[in-house]
Write a protein that holds these residues in place. Structure first.
Motif, PDB file in Angstrom:
ATOM      1  N   LYS A  39      34.207  54.036  46.255  1.00  0.00           N
ATOM      2  CA  LYS A  39      34.000  52.602  46.100  1.00  0.00           C
ATOM      3  C   LYS A  39      34.880  51.965  45.026  1.00  0.00           C
ATOM      4  O   LYS A  39      35.509  50.930  45.283  1.00  0.00           O
ATOM      5  CB  LYS A  39      32.518  52.314  45.822  1.00  0.00           C
ATOM      6  N   PRO A  40      34.969  52.516  43.791  1.00  0.00           N
ATOM      7  CA  PRO A  40      35.840  51.880  42.779  1.00  0.00           C
ATOM      8  C   PRO A  40      37.304  51.839  43.210  1.00  0.00           C
ATOM      9  O   PRO A  40      37.996  50.854  42.951  1.00  0.00           O
ATOM     10  CB  PRO A  40      35.648  52.778  41.540  1.00  0.00           C
ATOM     11  N   ILE A  41      37.760  52.909  43.868  1.00  0.00           N
ATOM     12  CA  ILE A  41      39.142  52.943  44.344  1.00  0.00           C
ATOM     13  C   ILE A  41      39.341  51.893  45.434  1.00  0.00           C
ATOM     14  O   ILE A  41      40.352  51.184  45.464  1.00  0.00           O
ATOM     15  CB  ILE A  41      39.489  54.342  44.871  1.00  0.00           C
ATOM     16  N   PHE A  42      38.352  51.775  46.316  1.00  0.00           N
ATOM     17  CA  PHE A  42      38.421  50.788  47.393  1.00  0.00           C
ATOM     18  C   PHE A  42      38.482  49.380  46.826  1.00  0.00           C
ATOM     19  O   PHE A  42      39.268  48.540  47.288  1.00  0.00           O
ATOM     20  CB  PHE A  42      37.193  50.945  48.306  1.00  0.00           C
ATOM     21  N   ALA A  43      37.641  49.094  45.820  1.00  0.00           N
ATOM     22  CA  ALA A  43      37.630  47.769  45.193  1.00  0.00           C
ATOM     23  C   ALA A  43      38.982  47.453  44.557  1.00  0.00           C
ATOM     24  O   ALA A  43      39.484  46.323  44.654  1.00  0.00           O
ATOM     25  CB  ALA A  43      36.513  47.696  44.144  1.00  0.00           C
ATOM     26  N   MET A  44      39.581  48.446  43.911  1.00  0.00           N
ATOM     27  CA  MET A  44      40.884  48.252  43.264  1.00  0.00           C
ATOM     28  C   MET A  44      41.975  47.977  44.302  1.00  0.00           C
ATOM     29  O   MET A  44      42.783  47.056  44.138  1.00  0.00           O
ATOM     30  CB  MET A  44      41.240  49.488  42.434  1.00  0.00           C
ATOM     31  N   VAL A  45      41.975  48.773  45.369  1.00  0.00           N
ATOM     32  CA  VAL A  45      42.986  48.588  46.421  1.00  0.00           C
ATOM     33  C   VAL A  45      42.804  47.233  47.102  1.00  0.00           C
ATOM     34  O   VAL A  45      43.782  46.529  47.392  1.00  0.00           O
ATOM     35  CB  VAL A  45      42.887  49.733  47.457  1.00  0.00           C
ATOM     36  N   LEU A  46      41.540  46.841  47.353  1.00  0.00           N
ATOM     37  CA  LEU A  46      41.258  45.563  48.002  1.00  0.00           C
ATOM     38  C   LEU A  46      41.735  44.404  47.127  1.00  0.00           C
ATOM     39  O   LEU A  46      42.298  43.417  47.637  1.00  0.00           O
ATOM     40  CB  LEU A  46      39.759  45.439  48.285  1.00  0.00           C
ATOM     41  N   THR A  47      41.523  44.503  45.813  1.00  0.00           N
ATOM     42  CA  THR A  47      41.992  43.469  44.888  1.00  0.00           C
ATOM     43  C   THR A  47      43.509  43.376  44.920  1.00  0.00           C
ATOM     44  O   THR A  47      44.083  42.276  44.955  1.00  0.00           O
ATOM     45  CB  THR A  47      41.523  43.776  43.449  1.00  0.00           C
ATOM     46  N   PHE A  48      44.160  44.519  44.902  1.00  0.00           N
ATOM     47  CA  PHE A  48      45.622  44.553  44.928  1.00  0.00           C
ATOM     48  C   PHE A  48      46.157  43.919  46.211  1.00  0.00           C
ATOM     49  O   PHE A  48      47.072  43.083  46.167  1.00  0.00           O
ATOM     50  CB  PHE A  48      46.098  46.005  44.825  1.00  0.00           C
ATOM     51  N   LEU A  49      45.586  44.301  47.361  1.00  0.00           N
ATOM     52  CA  LEU A  49      46.048  43.766  48.636  1.00  0.00           C
ATOM     53  C   LEU A  49      45.819  42.265  48.729  1.00  0.00           C
ATOM     54  O   LEU A  49      46.683  41.515  49.204  1.00  0.00           O
ATOM     55  CB  LEU A  49      45.342  44.480  49.796  1.00  0.00           C
ATOM     56  N   VAL A  80      52.762  34.123  36.506  1.00  0.00           N
ATOM     57  CA  VAL A  80      51.965  34.508  35.329  1.00  0.00           C
ATOM     58  C   VAL A  80      50.582  34.967  35.761  1.00  0.00           C
ATOM     59  O   VAL A  80      50.084  36.005  35.319  1.00  0.00           O
ATOM     60  CB  VAL A  80      51.870  33.342  34.335  1.00  0.00           C
ATOM     61  N   SER A  81      49.957  34.203  36.653  1.00  0.00           N
ATOM     62  CA  SER A  81      48.616  34.566  37.134  1.00  0.00           C
ATOM     63  C   SER A  81      48.641  35.897  37.870  1.00  0.00           C
ATOM     64  O   SER A  81      47.752  36.742  37.693  1.00  0.00           O
ATOM     65  CB  SER A  81      48.079  33.472  38.071  1.00  0.00           C
ATOM     66  N   PHE A  82      49.670  36.098  38.689  1.00  0.00           N
ATOM     67  CA  PHE A  82      49.789  37.331  39.467  1.00  0.00           C
ATOM     68  C   PHE A  82      49.901  38.552  38.554  1.00  0.00           C
ATOM     69  O   PHE A  82      49.213  39.559  38.752  1.00  0.00           O
ATOM     70  CB  PHE A  82      51.008  37.244  40.390  1.00  0.00           C
ATOM     71  N   TYR A  83      50.736  38.464  37.531  1.00  0.00           N
ATOM     72  CA  TYR A  83      50.930  39.613  36.649  1.00  0.00           C
ATOM     73  C   TYR A  83      49.724  39.824  35.724  1.00  0.00           C
ATOM     74  O   TYR A  83      49.436  40.972  35.335  1.00  0.00           O
ATOM     75  CB  TYR A  83      52.212  39.448  35.838  1.00  0.00           C
ATOM     76  N   VAL A  84      49.032  38.765  35.388  1.00  0.00           N
ATOM     77  CA  VAL A  84      47.785  38.923  34.628  1.00  0.00           C
ATOM     78  C   VAL A  84      46.787  39.728  35.450  1.00  0.00           C
ATOM     79  O   VAL A  84      46.109  40.633  34.939  1.00  0.00           O
ATOM     80  CB  VAL A  84      47.192  37.551  34.246  1.00  0.00           C
ATOM     81  N   VAL A  85      46.704  39.405  36.741  1.00  0.00           N
ATOM     82  CA  VAL A  85      45.802  40.147  37.638  1.00  0.00           C
ATOM     83  C   VAL A  85      46.260  41.597  37.777  1.00  0.00           C
ATOM     84  O   VAL A  85      45.463  42.531  37.680  1.00  0.00           O
ATOM     85  CB  VAL A  85      45.747  39.467  39.024  1.00  0.00           C
ATOM     86  N   MET A  86      47.568  41.804  37.975  1.00  0.00           N
ATOM     87  CA  MET A  86      48.086  43.158  38.164  1.00  0.00           C
ATOM     88  C   MET A  86      47.835  44.047  36.949  1.00  0.00           C
ATOM     89  O   MET A  86      47.391  45.185  37.076  1.00  0.00           O
ATOM     90  CB  MET A  86      49.595  43.114  38.447  1.00  0.00           C
ATOM     91  N   PHE A  87      48.098  43.514  35.754  1.00  0.00           N
ATOM     92  CA  PHE A  87      47.937  44.324  34.546  1.00  0.00           C
ATOM     93  C   PHE A  87      46.495  44.336  34.038  1.00  0.00           C
ATOM     94  O   PHE A  87      46.022  45.342  33.516  1.00  0.00           O
ATOM     95  CB  PHE A  87      48.871  43.815  33.437  1.00  0.00           C
ATOM     96  N   LEU A 125      38.722  36.886  43.199  1.00  0.00           N
ATOM     97  CA  LEU A 125      37.378  36.580  43.689  1.00  0.00           C
ATOM     98  C   LEU A 125      37.109  37.093  45.104  1.00  0.00           C
ATOM     99  O   LEU A 125      36.061  37.709  45.329  1.00  0.00           O
ATOM    100  CB  LEU A 125      37.114  35.078  43.605  1.00  0.00           C
ATOM    101  N   PRO A 126      38.004  36.880  46.086  1.00  0.00           N
ATOM    102  CA  PRO A 126      37.698  37.357  47.447  1.00  0.00           C
ATOM    103  C   PRO A 126      37.408  38.863  47.498  1.00  0.00           C
ATOM    104  O   PRO A 126      36.455  39.296  48.149  1.00  0.00           O
ATOM    105  CB  PRO A 126      38.963  37.008  48.236  1.00  0.00           C
ATOM    106  N   ALA A 127      38.229  39.652  46.811  1.00  0.00           N
ATOM    107  CA  ALA A 127      38.022  41.106  46.814  1.00  0.00           C
ATOM    108  C   ALA A 127      36.802  41.494  45.991  1.00  0.00           C
ATOM    109  O   ALA A 127      36.011  42.353  46.393  1.00  0.00           O
ATOM    110  CB  ALA A 127      39.267  41.808  46.267  1.00  0.00           C
ATOM    111  N   GLY A 128      36.639  40.867  44.825  1.00  0.00           N
ATOM    112  CA  GLY A 128      35.524  41.218  43.939  1.00  0.00           C
ATOM    113  C   GLY A 128      34.170  40.960  44.561  1.00  0.00           C
ATOM    114  O   GLY A 128      33.251  41.773  44.443  1.00  0.00           O
TER     115      GLY A 128
END
Length: 453
Positions: A206-216, A364-371, A394-397
């Motif tokens: 689940k944590p890995i799935f949440a991370m991948v979903l956020t990234f995608l 800026v927003s994108f890289y804040v999310v990525m890092f 928000l959509p992934a979270g």
């Protein structure tokens, strides 16, 4: 404020979806997303099945072993590995491959193989030699090689000539199990309780799935916003450069025109994007159903995880609704910034220059999310509540259940309010710049003019 908004929307939307390239891309991608999950699931299951296929016997009654490093080793201990087809082989030590080949030929043996070990400083290598006129097939000889490879650690100890008084202990299998207190009392281990085992596996995935979903999600939103944001800016500037707005502003409020054109461009994007999402979801459902029919005993982890969505609180209907609205308003939020860039621009050249404001905010927003999102397993609530980053996480979270529903609702409400305010601001800037004939205007100068108006 939004009088005649529908006319602007219909006209712009029709121009966006009319090109044949738009329709072809949408339809072809939908078909691919329907088929791809089924193909991927079947392929992965086939590969896993091949890997788990039990080792086939080598069909040899006797194996001649050549190993100068351990001439006195008892290779019959390999029969104690309890591998079907490899428990009754006679291992005979011999001096060389040539000696073994001659003995096989003299005795007329047709069910014999030769196993040669070569000990070097870098390690131990093995070779299986298939004699001439043997009844053993090449694939059978390969099976002996696979058997040696699968038991590499034990064979290496045996072939290296290490003195071990009780080498049989190395060959013994160690039993292991995991119990919960309730399972210990009833004598049922986690491995025996399939539901418990699946829950344990799902909690790890689940944590890995949440991370991948956020990234995608962040990646998809980034490219959609970049592509359509530029289109919105150019659409708004078009009327200015062609002087159509002088006539349009008489019958259409600037806020209605800005919002109508912006929403029409995005509606074409949403139609395409959500068609692809629906196709992908249907494809995954078909893939799971197909696997259930064709391979009911499959232990493909992805299927177990998908079937456990409900128990893990993933993709609840109310959360899906919030996620969809968050996707829509997140894109509209950034599109509003792009609309502001178009509102203060008089030509395509100025629009390209002012577009940097929109691009910088997005980057800026994108890289804040990525890092920020991938340094820890839990994304900070502040990142959800700020519209710039909230639109991406928000959509992934909310779908992955990593934040409470009320946090998702608050984040969505903030995003909607911020979007409405930006649309109104874009309309006011558009009106102010309608008759402006001065030098090039940047965002700072436009705000200063608006405040002094």
């Amino acid at each position: 404020m939004f009088k005649n908004f529908d006319k602007v929307f219909k006209f712009t939307f029709k121009n966006q979806v009319a090109p044949k390239g738009y329709r072809n891309l949408t339809i072809i991608t939908c078909i691919l997303l329907l088929v791809a999950p089924v193909a991927i699931f079947l392929l992965v299951n086939y590969v896993n099945k091949e890997k788990k296929e039990p080792l086939k016997p080598c069909n040899a009654d006797k194996v001649y072993v050549v190993n100068d490093a351990a001439p006195d080793a008892d290779y019959s201990i390999l029969n104690m590995m309890n591998v079907d087809g490899y428990t009754a082989i006679f291992y005979k030590k011999t001096d060389s491959v040539e000696t073994a080949l001659k003995e096989i030929e003299d005795n007329g043996e047709t069910k014999s193989l030769i196993l040669q070990f070569q000990v070097t400083e870098d390690g131990i290598g093995s070779r299986v030699i298939l004699p001439k006129d043997s009844d053993i097939e090449e694939d059978d000889a390969k099976n002996l090689d696979k058997f040696i490879d699968q038991n590499g650690s034990f064979v290496a100890i045996l072939a290296s000539g290490i003195d071990m008084q009780d080498i049989t202990a190395v060959a013994m299998k160690t039993g292991h199990d995991i119990y919960k207190v309730s399972g210990y009392e009833s004598g049922t281990s986690i491995y025996e309780d399939e539901a418990e085992l699946n829950d344990q596996m799902n909690s790890e995935i689940k944590p890995i799935f949440a991370m991948v979903l956020t990234f995608l999600t962040a990646m998809v939103l980034y490219f959609i916003i970049i592509y359509y944001g530029n289109g919105i800016t150019q659409n708004i500037v078009l009327e200015k450069s062609s002087r159509l707005m002088d006539t349009m502003l008489i019958s259409v409020k600037p806020e209605a025109m800005i919002f109508g054109k912006m929403l029409a461009v995005l509606a074409a994007a949403f139609l395409q994007f959500f068609s692809w999402i629906i196709s992908l979801v249907i494809g995954i459902v078909i893939a799971v159903k197909t696997m259930g029919v064709m391979y009911p005993d499959s232990d493909f982890k992805a299927i177990t995880f998908i079937e456990g969505f409900k128990d893990m609180g993933l993709f609840r209907p109310v959360n899906i609704l919030i996620a969809i609205l968050a996707l829509i308003f997140g894109i509209i939020f950034y599109a509003s910034i792009s609309a502001i860039c178009g509102a203060i621009s008089g030509t395509k050249e100025e629009a390209a220059s002012n577009q940097s404001i929109f691009v910088i905010a997005l980057l800026v927003s994108f890289y804040v999310v990525m890092f920020g999102a991938f340094k820890t397993t839990d994304v900070s609530y502040a990142m959800y509540l700020i519209p710039f980053t909230g639109s991406m996480v928000l959509p992934a979270g909310i779908c992955a259940g990593t934040i409470p529903t009320y946090i998702g609702a608050i984040s969505l409400a903030i995003m909607i309010v911020a979007t409405v305010l930006l649309v109104i601001l874009a309309g006011k800037l558009y009106t102010m710049m309608a008759l402006y004939k001065g030098n090039k205007v940047n965002l700072r100068k436009a705000f200063k003019m608006l405040m002094n108006k």
